[in-house]
Design a protein around this motif. Sequence first.
Motif, PDB file in Angstrom:
ATOM      1  N   ILE A  44       0.875  -1.168   0.000  1.00  0.00           N
ATOM      2  CA  ILE A  44       0.000   0.000   0.000  1.00  0.00           C
ATOM      3  C   ILE A  44       0.917   1.224   0.000  1.00  0.00           C
ATOM      4  O   ILE A  44       1.591   1.513   0.992  1.00  0.00           O
ATOM      5  CB  ILE A  44      -0.920   0.029   1.236  1.00  0.00           C
ATOM      6  CG1 ILE A  44      -1.623  -1.323   1.406  1.00  0.00           C
ATOM      7  CG2 ILE A  44      -1.939   1.170   1.117  1.00  0.00           C
ATOM      8  CD1 ILE A  44      -2.514  -1.711   0.267  1.00  0.00           C
ATOM      9  N   ALA A  45       0.960   1.914  -1.121  1.00  0.00           N
ATOM     10  CA  ALA A  45       1.887   3.036  -1.245  1.00  0.00           C
ATOM     11  C   ALA A  45       1.369   4.032  -2.269  1.00  0.00           C
ATOM     12  O   ALA A  45       0.855   3.654  -3.318  1.00  0.00           O
ATOM     13  CB  ALA A  45       3.270   2.537  -1.661  1.00  0.00           C
ATOM     14  N   GLN A  46       1.521   5.305  -1.948  1.00  0.00           N
ATOM     15  CA  GLN A  46       1.114   6.352  -2.864  1.00  0.00           C
ATOM     16  C   GLN A  46       2.065   6.427  -4.041  1.00  0.00           C
ATOM     17  O   GLN A  46       3.181   5.913  -4.016  1.00  0.00           O
ATOM     18  CB  GLN A  46       1.086   7.712  -2.139  1.00  0.00           C
ATOM     19  CG  GLN A  46       0.046   7.805  -1.044  1.00  0.00           C
ATOM     20  CD  GLN A  46      -1.366   7.866  -1.581  1.00  0.00           C
ATOM     21  OE1 GLN A  46      -1.581   7.886  -2.786  1.00  0.00           O
ATOM     22  NE2 GLN A  46      -2.350   7.882  -0.695  1.00  0.00           N
ATOM     23  N   ALA A 185      -2.644   2.175  -4.113  1.00  0.00           N
ATOM     24  CA  ALA A 185      -2.525   3.399  -3.315  1.00  0.00           C
ATOM     25  C   ALA A 185      -3.583   3.460  -2.227  1.00  0.00           C
ATOM     26  O   ALA A 185      -3.410   4.141  -1.215  1.00  0.00           O
ATOM     27  CB  ALA A 185      -2.637   4.629  -4.220  1.00  0.00           C
ATOM     28  N   THR A 186      -4.698   2.757  -2.432  1.00  0.00           N
ATOM     29  CA  THR A 186      -5.770   2.738  -1.441  1.00  0.00           C
ATOM     30  C   THR A 186      -6.187   1.293  -1.196  1.00  0.00           C
ATOM     31  O   THR A 186      -5.814   0.386  -1.930  1.00  0.00           O
ATOM     32  CB  THR A 186      -6.992   3.550  -1.927  1.00  0.00           C
ATOM     33  OG1 THR A 186      -7.478   2.984  -3.156  1.00  0.00           O
ATOM     34  CG2 THR A 186      -6.617   5.009  -2.161  1.00  0.00           C
ATOM     35  N   MET A 187      -6.991   1.091  -0.170  1.00  0.00           N
ATOM     36  CA  MET A 187      -7.399  -0.277   0.176  1.00  0.00           C
ATOM     37  C   MET A 187      -8.903  -0.338   0.422  1.00  0.00           C
ATOM     38  O   MET A 187      -9.367  -0.620   1.533  1.00  0.00           O
ATOM     39  CB  MET A 187      -6.624  -0.731   1.412  1.00  0.00           C
ATOM     40  CG  MET A 187      -6.675  -2.245   1.633  1.00  0.00           C
ATOM     41  SD  MET A 187      -5.899  -3.162   0.299  1.00  0.00           S
ATOM     42  CE  MET A 187      -6.241  -4.836   0.840  1.00  0.00           C
ATOM     43  N   PRO A 188      -9.717  -0.068  -0.608  1.00  0.00           N
ATOM     44  CA  PRO A 188     -11.161  -0.215  -0.442  1.00  0.00           C
ATOM     45  C   PRO A 188     -11.527  -1.687  -0.290  1.00  0.00           C
ATOM     46  O   PRO A 188     -10.704  -2.579  -0.513  1.00  0.00           O
ATOM     47  CB  PRO A 188     -11.723   0.378  -1.738  1.00  0.00           C
ATOM     48  CG  PRO A 188     -10.622   0.189  -2.732  1.00  0.00           C
ATOM     49  CD  PRO A 188      -9.343   0.335  -1.967  1.00  0.00           C
ATOM     50  N   LYS A 189     -12.798  -1.960   0.034  1.00  0.00           N
ATOM     51  CA  LYS A 189     -13.242  -3.338   0.264  1.00  0.00           C
ATOM     52  C   LYS A 189     -13.001  -4.214  -0.969  1.00  0.00           C
ATOM     53  O   LYS A 189     -12.573  -5.361  -0.857  1.00  0.00           O
ATOM     54  CB  LYS A 189     -14.720  -3.358   0.638  1.00  0.00           C
ATOM     55  CG  LYS A 189     -15.251  -4.770   0.942  1.00  0.00           C
ATOM     56  CD  LYS A 189     -16.712  -4.741   1.303  1.00  0.00           C
ATOM     57  CE  LYS A 189     -17.204  -6.145   1.672  1.00  0.00           C
ATOM     58  NZ  LYS A 189     -17.050  -7.091   0.529  1.00  0.00           N
ATOM     59  N   ALA A 190     -13.262  -3.660  -2.153  1.00  0.00           N
ATOM     60  CA  ALA A 190     -13.066  -4.447  -3.369  1.00  0.00           C
ATOM     61  C   ALA A 190     -11.607  -4.856  -3.527  1.00  0.00           C
ATOM     62  O   ALA A 190     -11.302  -5.941  -4.024  1.00  0.00           O
ATOM     63  CB  ALA A 190     -13.519  -3.640  -4.593  1.00  0.00           C
ATOM     64  N   PRO A 209       0.422   6.565   4.058  1.00  0.00           N
ATOM     65  CA  PRO A 209      -0.981   6.152   4.148  1.00  0.00           C
ATOM     66  C   PRO A 209      -1.868   6.902   3.166  1.00  0.00           C
ATOM     67  O   PRO A 209      -1.590   8.047   2.814  1.00  0.00           O
ATOM     68  CB  PRO A 209      -1.349   6.513   5.595  1.00  0.00           C
ATOM     69  CG  PRO A 209      -0.052   6.555   6.329  1.00  0.00           C
ATOM     70  CD  PRO A 209       0.954   7.024   5.341  1.00  0.00           C
ATOM     71  N   PRO A 210      -2.958   6.260   2.700  1.00  0.00           N
ATOM     72  CA  PRO A 210      -3.871   6.915   1.773  1.00  0.00           C
ATOM     73  C   PRO A 210      -4.345   8.249   2.320  1.00  0.00           C
ATOM     74  O   PRO A 210      -4.647   8.384   3.500  1.00  0.00           O
ATOM     75  CB  PRO A 210      -5.035   5.917   1.662  1.00  0.00           C
ATOM     76  CG  PRO A 210      -4.426   4.601   1.986  1.00  0.00           C
ATOM     77  CD  PRO A 210      -3.365   4.878   3.014  1.00  0.00           C
ATOM     78  N   VAL A 322     -13.597  10.725  -7.983  1.00  0.00           N
ATOM     79  CA  VAL A 322     -13.023   9.796  -7.010  1.00  0.00           C
ATOM     80  C   VAL A 322     -12.059  10.590  -6.139  1.00  0.00           C
ATOM     81  O   VAL A 322     -11.017  11.043  -6.624  1.00  0.00           O
ATOM     82  CB  VAL A 322     -12.276   8.644  -7.715  1.00  0.00           C
ATOM     83  CG1 VAL A 322     -11.664   7.690  -6.691  1.00  0.00           C
ATOM     84  CG2 VAL A 322     -13.221   7.902  -8.658  1.00  0.00           C
ATOM     85  N   PRO A 323     -12.383  10.820  -4.858  1.00  0.00           N
ATOM     86  CA  PRO A 323     -11.578  11.742  -4.049  1.00  0.00           C
ATOM     87  C   PRO A 323     -10.119  11.349  -3.922  1.00  0.00           C
ATOM     88  O   PRO A 323      -9.236  12.210  -3.855  1.00  0.00           O
ATOM     89  CB  PRO A 323     -12.294  11.744  -2.691  1.00  0.00           C
ATOM     90  CG  PRO A 323     -13.155  10.521  -2.681  1.00  0.00           C
ATOM     91  CD  PRO A 323     -13.538  10.281  -4.094  1.00  0.00           C
ATOM     92  N   GLU A 324      -9.830  10.038  -3.891  1.00  0.00           N
ATOM     93  CA  GLU A 324      -8.430   9.604  -3.780  1.00  0.00           C
ATOM     94  C   GLU A 324      -7.587  10.076  -4.964  1.00  0.00           C
ATOM     95  O   GLU A 324      -6.365  10.245  -4.844  1.00  0.00           O
ATOM     96  CB  GLU A 324      -8.352   8.076  -3.659  1.00  0.00           C
ATOM     97  CG  GLU A 324      -8.856   7.511  -2.342  1.00  0.00           C
ATOM     98  CD  GLU A 324     -10.365   7.355  -2.303  1.00  0.00           C
ATOM     99  OE1 GLU A 324     -10.905   6.976  -1.246  1.00  0.00           O
ATOM    100  OE2 GLU A 324     -11.022   7.604  -3.343  1.00  0.00           O
ATOM    101  N   ASN A 325      -8.238  10.289  -6.111  1.00  0.00           N
ATOM    102  CA  ASN A 325      -7.489  10.729  -7.282  1.00  0.00           C
ATOM    103  C   ASN A 325      -6.904  12.127  -7.110  1.00  0.00           C
ATOM    104  O   ASN A 325      -5.963  12.502  -7.821  1.00  0.00           O
ATOM    105  CB  ASN A 325      -8.372  10.682  -8.534  1.00  0.00           C
ATOM    106  CG  ASN A 325      -8.485   9.291  -9.106  1.00  0.00           C
ATOM    107  OD1 ASN A 325      -7.841   8.354  -8.631  1.00  0.00           O
ATOM    108  ND2 ASN A 325      -9.317   9.126 -10.116  1.00  0.00           N
TER     109      ASN A 325
END
Length: 401
Positions: A44-46, A185-190, A209-210, A322-325
């Motif tokens: 998990i890395a940006q 970069a993120t860890m959503p449920k999917a 961290p995200p 998509v806010p993470e973008n």
Amino acid sequence: MIFKELGLNARLVSRLDALGLTQPTPIQEQAIPQALQGRDILGIAQTGTGKTAAFCIPLIVDLSKRQDRPAPRSARGLVLAPTRELAGQIVQTLQGLTTDLRITLVVGGKSINTQSERLARGTDILVATPGRLIDLMDRRAIGLGQTRFLVLDEADQMLDIGFIHALRRIASMLGTDRQTMMFSATMPKAMADLSRQYLDKPIRVEVSPPGKVADKVTHSVHFVAKDQKQDLLIELLGGHRDERALVFSRTKHGAERLMKHLDRAGFAATSIHGNKSQGQRDRAIAAFKAGSVRVLVATDVAARGIDIPGVGHVYNYDLPNVPENYVHRIGRTARAGQSGRAIAFCAAEEVTELKAIEKVLGTRVEIAGGRPWDAMTCATKSQKNRCTHRRSTERSDRMAA
């Protein structure tokens, strides 16, 4: 720590030195030793943390030690990436680290017949976008039965742009006797569900961290009416004409219109998006890197696919759905230890997007200009209908980018 202490051979360390890489980044320091032991990795890395080398180095080390050669129409290692640009950069990294392995790139926008011919004799490492790989599998140009290494890079973006079915089909063609590395970069449920399907007792490595913006990026927001965005952008770009600026538009057509408007205003501008051929996209990025073009207007196809040192400014002309973008976009500046600025424009219709971004960041974005909108977007029924239609259209547009 230096790379030599990770147990890499002298030849590879020498190549890393030649590239100016002497000390591993945190993601490399944690992931490489575990990967060299054959463990599955969940990273998990940006963007901008050095994760490309974190999986390229173990791939090269292991494949270089093996005596077997790739069979015709096979690949010993497979790297999947969501965009053509990112896939191309992965190939550049691999080629910079080894000349002993056969590395093949297959992406959309290039001749599929030429790619089929290149795969006929087999390859050590295949770097591909999922859609083009499926096309080649359907033509029986490539089989994955002998693939022993699988890397999924920017896995969350692949899910976001609709590659989940392609990923499942590709996975079904791989043997179970393989090592898999998945980076996101993120860890959503999917993503968590996907990792359980692909990985076997993985080592989890997490850095940056995200939602964390790079330390040397200053970012702010201008509250501005939608029909005044172009004038504000021209005003701000005029303050740093000699610096590279990356401008993000939400849609392909919007990016092209904005690029033409900037060109008419006297800026050396170009664009990349899903309606451009691969050759056009390659030429646009090359011109931007060379400095003959100072402004690059792009959709999110560039949010994680461009690594160009010297981008001084990033403009979120349209806020991402998509806010993470948002974090990925502004991560295009302040690279290689440099500083950078990111400026967002927020129209009344985008208040919801801004609030979602601030929720991911865990903080408010500094206000650079304008007054915050008092009312939420789409307050009336007719406005809601227009917003629903707009977002549906933009989702389809983004899927094709």
